[in-house]
Design a protein around this motif. Sequence first.
Motif, PDB file in Angstrom:
ATOM      1  N   THR A 286      32.584  45.062  41.039  1.00 12.01           N
ATOM      2  CA  THR A 286      31.622  45.216  39.936  1.00 12.01           C
ATOM      3  C   THR A 286      30.203  45.299  40.472  1.00 12.01           C
ATOM      4  O   THR A 286      29.372  46.042  39.920  1.00 12.01           O
ATOM      5  CB  THR A 286      31.747  44.061  38.932  1.00 12.01           C
ATOM      6  N   CYS A 290      31.649  49.288  39.728  1.00 13.78           N
ATOM      7  CA  CYS A 290      32.847  49.480  38.907  1.00 13.78           C
ATOM      8  C   CYS A 290      32.628  48.885  37.513  1.00 13.78           C
ATOM      9  O   CYS A 290      32.220  47.719  37.413  1.00 13.78           O
ATOM     10  CB  CYS A 290      34.046  48.788  39.547  1.00 13.78           C
ATOM     11  N   PRO A 291      32.890  49.629  36.463  1.00 14.51           N
ATOM     12  CA  PRO A 291      32.783  49.053  35.119  1.00 14.51           C
ATOM     13  C   PRO A 291      33.808  47.925  34.956  1.00 14.51           C
ATOM     14  O   PRO A 291      35.000  48.130  35.190  1.00 14.51           O
ATOM     15  CB  PRO A 291      33.123  50.237  34.200  1.00 14.51           C
ATOM     16  N   ALA A 294      37.030  48.644  33.154  1.00 13.22           N
ATOM     17  CA  ALA A 294      37.941  49.617  33.753  1.00 13.22           C
ATOM     18  C   ALA A 294      38.607  49.091  35.004  1.00 13.22           C
ATOM     19  O   ALA A 294      39.574  49.681  35.507  1.00 13.22           O
ATOM     20  CB  ALA A 294      37.188  50.911  34.084  1.00 13.22           C
ATOM     21  N   LEU A 295      38.113  47.976  35.535  1.00 12.71           N
ATOM     22  CA  LEU A 295      38.650  47.413  36.777  1.00 12.71           C
ATOM     23  C   LEU A 295      39.888  46.581  36.450  1.00 12.71           C
ATOM     24  O   LEU A 295      39.799  45.525  35.833  1.00 12.71           O
ATOM     25  CB  LEU A 295      37.583  46.562  37.460  1.00 12.71           C
ATOM     26  N   HIS A 299      43.694  47.605  40.869  1.00  8.44           N
ATOM     27  CA  HIS A 299      42.576  47.947  41.748  1.00  8.44           C
ATOM     28  C   HIS A 299      42.249  46.790  42.692  1.00  8.44           C
ATOM     29  O   HIS A 299      41.999  46.997  43.888  1.00  8.44           O
ATOM     30  CB  HIS A 299      41.339  48.294  40.914  1.00  8.44           C
ATOM     31  N   ASP A 317      39.658  54.909  46.165  1.00 10.09           N
ATOM     32  CA  ASP A 317      38.822  55.296  45.031  1.00 10.09           C
ATOM     33  C   ASP A 317      39.003  54.295  43.901  1.00 10.09           C
ATOM     34  O   ASP A 317      40.127  54.013  43.468  1.00 10.09           O
ATOM     35  CB  ASP A 317      39.192  56.703  44.541  1.00 10.09           C
ATOM     36  N   LEU A 318      37.879  53.787  43.407  1.00  6.85           N
ATOM     37  CA  LEU A 318      37.880  52.785  42.350  1.00  6.85           C
ATOM     38  C   LEU A 318      37.173  53.334  41.113  1.00  6.85           C
ATOM     39  O   LEU A 318      36.454  54.331  41.193  1.00  6.85           O
ATOM     40  CB  LEU A 318      37.173  51.517  42.840  1.00  6.85           C
ATOM     41  N   PRO A 319      37.374  52.684  39.965  1.00  4.47           N
ATOM     42  CA  PRO A 319      36.689  53.146  38.749  1.00  4.47           C
ATOM     43  C   PRO A 319      35.176  53.186  38.935  1.00  4.47           C
ATOM     44  O   PRO A 319      34.612  52.405  39.714  1.00  4.47           O
ATOM     45  CB  PRO A 319      37.086  52.094  37.705  1.00  4.47           C
ATOM     46  N   GLY A 320      34.531  54.097  38.221  1.00  2.62           N
ATOM     47  CA  GLY A 320      33.090  54.225  38.351  1.00  2.62           C
ATOM     48  C   GLY A 320      32.653  54.988  39.572  1.00  2.62           C
ATOM     49  O   GLY A 320      31.491  54.901  39.986  1.00  2.62           O
ATOM     50  N   ALA A 321      33.595  55.733  40.197  1.00  2.61           N
ATOM     51  CA  ALA A 321      33.290  56.532  41.399  1.00  2.61           C
ATOM     52  C   ALA A 321      32.857  55.678  42.583  1.00  2.61           C
ATOM     53  O   ALA A 321      32.143  56.139  43.469  1.00  2.61           O
ATOM     54  CB  ALA A 321      32.230  57.591  41.078  1.00  2.61           C
ATOM     55  N   THR A 323      33.713  53.788  46.060  1.00  2.00           N
ATOM     56  CA  THR A 323      34.637  54.011  47.175  1.00  2.00           C
ATOM     57  C   THR A 323      34.682  52.777  48.058  1.00  2.00           C
ATOM     58  O   THR A 323      33.644  52.195  48.379  1.00  2.00           O
ATOM     59  CB  THR A 323      34.177  55.226  48.022  1.00  2.00           C
TER      60      THR A 323
END
Length: 342
Positions: A286, A290-291, A294-295, A299, A317-321, A323
């Motif tokens: 976060t 990462c939102p 959405a996590l 993940h 690759d994780l949520p919110g683009a 890395t």
Amino acid sequence: MAGPAPAVAAARVAVRAALADLPAGALVLVACSGGADSLALAAATAFVAPRAGLRAGAVVVDHGLAPGSDDVAARAAATCAGLGLEPVEVRAVDVGTEGGPEAAARTARYAALAEAADAHGAAAVLLGHTLDDQAETVLLGLGRGSGARSLAGMAPVTGRWRRPFLALRRRDTEACCTALGLEWVTDVTNAPDGPWRRADGGPLRRSAVRHDVMPALEAALGPGVAQALARTARLLREDDDYLTRAAADLAARAGLGEDGEVDLDVAELAAEHPALRGRVLHLAATAAGCPPGALAAVHVAALDALVTHYHGQGALDLPGAVTAVRRCGRLNLSPPRSARGQ
């Protein structure tokens, strides 16, 4: 002369305890919907606050989701003013659709309450959640397969939000209103046949838990289910508070700072218990962008694999683009390129 009815006295005691740490002259606002819970809270606050040297007002949020909601809001505001609360205001909101109707309404409501608190300089906003609401929250978290943080339910105090009635039952607030001659409204959105429905036509989750699941549990397990669930929430919250502090210490040792790019010591993380490591990885993700909504657990598990089961796997690759990549004994989580240039 006889004292107040037991339910009235219990409500006042709960509010008095919730306000005990506020300085003299501070303003508290009651979030009032016109339902029994919030009207009982408004009445108790109107009685307790001036005797504690505090000022008390109310905010009524009109979601505009049912016909006549503006009239309901106006009546609730008039009742609050009649109780002696000042200031009292109605705030109409536009409810979006993100996250579903319940989540969207909650987001709009809290935003309106926060704006009102800022505008009036309120030290605290009082919410009318009861023990029954807490029990429903625990069941909803259990159904989602959530961790201890979600199963710990609602905290009595979170920042300026305060919930004095978490030890009272819904029937207690109704008894309080009855004793004081206060007429409350029933929120139609909480009814099993209310206007909010799931995509498949069924009732929304909280309504289904309230009207179907809780009665079924009481029938199967006997009375006391709501109290047991609320007690579970309290115990888990104590555990969660401890683990949260321990995770913050571990995060600092592993190198989690406050800037956008996150670079953690893998050895420091790998040596710790998974319960702490998972929390730190969640914090790191976060922090990197990462939102939180959405996590998911999958993940965090993938991040944990980079720490404890590394075999040369590439970037994650994780949520919110965001890395994540492991290199040279460090776990690096990079925010989106657009965020790096800010």
